[in-house]
Motif scaffolding. Structure first.
Motif, PDB file in Angstrom:
ATOM      1  N   PHE A   1      -5.730   3.651  -3.540  1.00 19.52           N
ATOM      2  CA  PHE A   1      -5.745   2.773  -2.354  1.00 19.52           C
ATOM      3  C   PHE A   1      -6.862   1.747  -2.518  1.00 19.52           C
ATOM      4  O   PHE A   1      -7.944   2.082  -2.967  1.00 19.52           O
ATOM      5  CB  PHE A   1      -5.981   3.608  -1.097  1.00 19.52           C
ATOM      6  CG  PHE A   1      -6.077   2.797   0.165  1.00 19.52           C
ATOM      7  CD1 PHE A   1      -4.935   2.394   0.834  1.00 19.52           C
ATOM      8  CD2 PHE A   1      -7.312   2.406   0.665  1.00 19.52           C
ATOM      9  CE1 PHE A   1      -5.022   1.635   1.996  1.00 19.52           C
ATOM     10  CE2 PHE A   1      -7.401   1.650   1.817  1.00 19.52           C
ATOM     11  CZ  PHE A   1      -6.259   1.269   2.484  1.00 19.52           C
ATOM     12  N   PRO A   2      -6.626   0.483  -2.110  1.00 18.92           N
ATOM     13  CA  PRO A   2      -5.359  -0.094  -1.653  1.00 18.92           C
ATOM     14  C   PRO A   2      -4.424  -0.406  -2.816  1.00 18.92           C
ATOM     15  O   PRO A   2      -4.867  -0.779  -3.898  1.00 18.92           O
ATOM     16  CB  PRO A   2      -5.812  -1.380  -0.939  1.00 18.92           C
ATOM     17  CG  PRO A   2      -7.078  -1.766  -1.654  1.00 18.92           C
ATOM     18  CD  PRO A   2      -7.753  -0.480  -2.041  1.00 18.92           C
TER      19      PRO A   2
ATOM     20  N   ASP B   1       0.831  -1.205   0.000  1.00 19.67           N
ATOM     21  CA  ASP B   1       0.000   0.000   0.000  1.00 19.67           C
ATOM     22  C   ASP B   1       0.866   1.257   0.000  1.00 19.67           C
ATOM     23  O   ASP B   1       0.558   2.246  -0.681  1.00 19.67           O
ATOM     24  CB  ASP B   1      -0.925   0.009   1.219  1.00 19.67           C
ATOM     25  CG  ASP B   1      -2.041  -1.021   1.100  1.00 19.67           C
ATOM     26  OD1 ASP B   1      -2.352  -1.428  -0.039  1.00 19.67           O
ATOM     27  OD2 ASP B   1      -2.605  -1.410   2.139  1.00 19.67           O
TER      28      ASP B   1
END
Length: 357
Positions: free
Chosen positions: A186-187, A176
């Motif tokens: 994200f992730p 991440d």
């Protein structure tokens, strides 16, 4: 989002509730046969913040838990009163999120007059494999890799021994953070995995943490991914400062190779050291394609049986919690007292929370 088991399923009917982070998972298993599982995710609510916001996650669980429970019961065509035991995540995880699921599980166990099993989230990532490949052999090595944990565990029925753990960033956490360096959403894990498939894993020699001889003497089965994460960040920053272009696919592939290489090397060494011939790999990061491929090949070369749950059971879900409850019942582990609390640092050696210090 469900899977129906065969008509020959036998064993206790276990309700599993998972609320350790951002997924609200509810599942029903009959022994190690999955009847149905439902998952409601709040990931989209966290994406704009670049990480999980605990308060947002807790409120999302409050909204999603009852509808997800009702959907699971309806899909399995079973009444609430048919449940023989309730299992819920007691830890590790976010305290607010854990409390929502555990409180609901306590209420259900008390109302239905059935045992409560407050189970270990990390161990459940390995035990869920039993829904796909049957009960574990008497001795099994488990590698659990996720956003917050990288652990090597020996599972012998009711007994769990921790061989190694991450000393800093877990594998998923490192992915991440590297994803943020590369400007990915994200992730970062799934995006790096996708990019890595089109890159050269040997293009850049990123470091392998805790693999030097002196490191192996002190930490033979421990992991460290902070160094490789920092190395990637510095490599990218140096190119950007010099206004040099670079192939992001090669960066992703070389980074992913470095992480998978360490995970597989140390895990195979642990199998040899313990003379265990069955390896289970679980956790959200076990969905990583490089890890799955390297582990499968290394295990085949070493004569080790590799068991990896299907992708739908790699991320957090209720099925893994129900499977952990079924495992506890099979091995005569005592239920949890109704007075147990959520424990964000529940020891890896404790499958079912006892509430004892």
């Amino acid at each position: 989002m469900g899977t129906s088991g065969g008509s020959g399923a036998s064993g206790p009917l276990v309700l599993g509730i998972e609320t350790s982070c951002d997924e609200t998972g509810v599942a029903l298993t009959r022994g190690f046969t999955l009847l149905h599982d439902s998952v409601a995710s709040s990931m989209e609510e966290h994406a704009r913040f670049g990480g999980i916001v605990p308060e947002v996650a807790s409120r999302a669980h409050l909204d999603a838990l009852l509808p997800t429970l009702e959907a699971t019961l309806a899909a399995a065509d079973l009444p609430l009163g048919a449940i023989d035991a309730v299992a819920a995540t007691a830890g590790p995880g976010l305290m607010g999120s854990l409390t929502v699921g555990l409180a609901a599980a306590k209420a259900l166990a008390m109302a239905l007059k059935v045992p409560l099993y407050g189970v270990n989230h990390v161990l459940a990532h390995a035990l869920v494999d039993q829904l796909s490949h049957g009960p574990l052999p008497p001795r099994t090595l488990a590698l659990v890799v996720s956003g917050g944990h990288t652990s090597l565990l020996v599972i012998e029925g009711a007994k769990v021994t921790e061989l190694g753990q991450t000393l800093d960033d877990a594998a998923g956490e490192a992915f991440d953070k590297v994803g943020r360096v590369l400007g990915l959403p994200f992730p970062g894990g799934p995006h790096i995995d996708r990019l890595a498939r089109e890159g050269d894993p040997h293009a850049i020699a990123f470091p392998r943490g805790l693999t030097r001889r002196q490191d192996l003497e002190r930490h033979p089965f421990d992991f460290s991914f902070s160094g490789v994460k920092t190395a990637v960040a510095r490599w990218v920053e140096a190119r950007e400062d010099a206004h040099e272009s670079f192939n992001v696919h090669d960066v992703a592939a070389s980074f992913a190779e470095a992480v998978a290489d360490v995970l597989v090397q140390k895990t195979i060494a642990a199998c040899r050291e313990t003379k265990i011939e069955t390896l289970v790999i679980g956790g959200g990061f076990s969905a990583n394609s490089q890890l799955r491929e390297k582990a499968a090949k290394a295990c085949a070369d070493a004569g080790i049986e590799a068991r990896i749950p299907p992708l739908r059971h790699c991320t957090d879900n209720g099925a893994m919690i129900a499977a952990a409850g079924a495992h506890a019942i099979l091995h005569d582990i005592n239920p949890s007292p109704l007075g147990i609390g959520a424990d964000s640092s529940l020891p890896m050696t404790e499958l079912v929370a006892t509430g004892q210090p």
